[in-house]
Design an enzyme around this catalytic site. Structure first.
Site, PDB file in Angstrom:
ATOM      1  CG  ASP A  91      -8.578  -6.441  -7.730  1.00  8.63           C
ATOM      2  OD1 ASP A  91      -7.393  -6.157  -7.514  1.00  8.63           O
ATOM      3  OD2 ASP A  91      -9.533  -5.701  -7.405  1.00  8.63           O
ATOM      4  CB  CYS A 107      -2.006  -1.706  -5.307  1.00  8.92           C
ATOM      5  SG  CYS A 107      -3.679  -1.035  -5.529  1.00  8.92           S
TER       6      CYS A 107
HETATM    7  C1  RUB Z   1      -6.909  -2.545  -5.593  1.00 13.74           C
HETATM    8  C2  RUB Z   1      -6.008  -3.722  -5.725  1.00 13.74           C
HETATM    9  C3  RUB Z   1      -5.753  -4.535  -4.478  1.00 13.74           C
HETATM   10  C4  RUB Z   1      -6.746  -5.701  -4.425  1.00 13.74           C
HETATM   11  C5  RUB Z   1      -6.724  -6.406  -3.080  1.00 13.74           C
HETATM   12  O1  RUB Z   1      -7.244  -1.965  -6.833  1.00 13.74           O
HETATM   13  O2  RUB Z   1      -5.534  -4.070  -6.794  1.00 13.74           O
HETATM   14  O3  RUB Z   1      -4.460  -5.062  -4.486  1.00 13.74           O
HETATM   15  O4  RUB Z   1      -8.059  -5.221  -4.659  1.00 13.74           O
HETATM   16  O5  RUB Z   1      -7.125  -5.513  -2.075  1.00 13.74           O
HETATM   17  P1  RUB Z   1      -8.225  -0.687  -6.841  1.00 13.74           P
HETATM   18  P2  RUB Z   1      -7.805  -6.031  -0.712  1.00 13.74           P
HETATM   19  O6  RUB Z   1      -7.614   0.363  -5.980  1.00 13.74           O
HETATM   20  O7  RUB Z   1      -8.274  -0.283  -8.299  1.00 13.74           O
HETATM   21  O8  RUB Z   1      -9.559  -1.154  -6.336  1.00 13.74           O
HETATM   22  O9  RUB Z   1      -6.823  -6.978  -0.102  1.00 13.74           O
HETATM   23  O10 RUB Z   1      -8.015  -4.791   0.108  1.00 13.74           O
HETATM   24  O11 RUB Z   1      -9.084  -6.696  -1.089  1.00 13.74           O
END
Ligand code: RUB
Length: 312
Positions: free
Chosen positions: A199, A130
């Site tokens: 998340d 991701c």
């Molecule tokens: C994004 C996702 C990321 C976390 C952490 O999912 O799973 O790994 O949100 O991201 P989506 P960060 O694209 O569905 O929002 O470290 O940028 O908070």
């Protein structure tokens, strides 16, 4: 009546124009700030009611990233705790709290970068899934400190957030190889360390992250690769301490395939999954590195005040 900025931000969060747990939280705080600034409320109660309504709209935009309700909680709790009942004072408190959340959040990501970078070494083969700002901060900081390693990035279907990560790391000069999600087990024999974002982190240390994370963790364990989670403390989920489960978002099937082309076929699109604490070697937070079993302590420390009162 909720103002434009709140509805606009909620729409951008649910359509994923604004995505990633950290960004979602910061966007919610910024929307509350705009709502407070533009409010025509004549007294403190009216302002609080308006901002509570704005908070509900923002929180409803996407269910899984706890950074969103935690950001709203951060701002609203400041209002509820304000001693002054003067509307101007309260507006100022909301604006300041929102700004503080955004600033703290950005500093936390940078700090995670510094702390996490120490866990990477020359010659490491890393895998990520991701697109996470916290993960990118770690890899960027390690790279800028002179460590030389390579990174495998999964595509992260169906929304291909891996494309964003691959481009961002390549821009930094880090050697990147992109693979389809289903190639993870094939590649894992070459991987030393996996790092993902989150998340939500539950009270038992389980990490909720992009769909596919849990099976990557399983494969990493099988191959004896280390599995790291990078998560700011506002990604820890207070209600899980009181028994709530983290809601896993199921998104529109059309993100996966055109249902019209698959008559008689049900298509499901769960967007997140849960990696049990047994599969996580450590969680990198801005306060330091913790084992997943210490998640409960972070929740008590960060959100104890919210859990022990009804000022949520
Ligand atoms: C994004 C996702 C990321 C976390 C952490 O999912 O799973 O790994 O949100 O991201 P989506 P960060 O694209 O569905 O929002 O470290 O940028 O908070």
């Amino acid at each position: 009546m909720p103002i434009e900025a709140v509805l606009d931000t909620a729409q951008k969060i649910s359509s994923m124009e604004i995505r990633g747990a950290g960004k979602i939280g910061r966007a919610a705080a910024a929307a509350l700030k705009a709502a407070a600034e533009k409010s025509k409320a004549r007294d403190a109660n009216a302002l609080l009611t308006e901002l509570e309504e704005a908070g509900r709209i923002l929180i409803a935009a996407r269910p899984t990233a706890v950074s969103l309700p935690n950001a709203v909680r951060f701002v609203l709790s400041r209002l509820r705790a304000a001693t002054s009942q003067e509307v101007g004072e309260l507006r100022k408190a909301a604006v300041e709290a929102a700004g503080e959340f955004v600033q703290n959040s950005l500093s936390a990501v940078e700090r995670i970068g510094e702390i996490g970078a120490k866990r990477f070494s020359d010659g490491d083969v890393v895998l990520t899934h991701c697109n996470s700002m916290a993960v990118n901060a770690v890899l960027r900081t390690a790279w800028r400190s002179g460590k030389r390693f390579e990174v495998y990035v999964t595509e992260s279907r169906p929304r291909y957030q891996g494309h964003i990560t691959a481009r961002q790391l390549a821009e930094e000069g880090i050697p990147v190889t992109m693979i389809v999600d289903s190639a993870v087990r094939y590649i894992m024999k070459d991987v030393d360390k996996v790092i993902v974002g989150a998340d939500s982190i539950a009270a038992n240390g389980a990490a909720v992250n992009k769909i596919g994370t849990a099976q990557i963790a399983l494969i990493a364990r099988e191959a004896r690769a280390l599995f790291f989670v990078a998560a700011e403390s506002y990604k820890f989920h207070p209600e899980t301490l009181l028994g709530s489960l983290v809601e896993i978002e199921e998104r529109d099937a059309r993100e996966v395939a055109d249902p019209g082309e698959f008559e008689g076929v049900k298509i499901r699109n769960p967007a997140f999954d849960v990696t049990p604490p047994e599969y996580i070697d450590l969680i990198i937070t801005e306060k330091g590195i913790i084992p997943p079993q210490a998640a409960i302590m972070v929740i008590r420390e960060e959100f104890g005040w919210a859990l022990s009162s009804n000022r949520r």
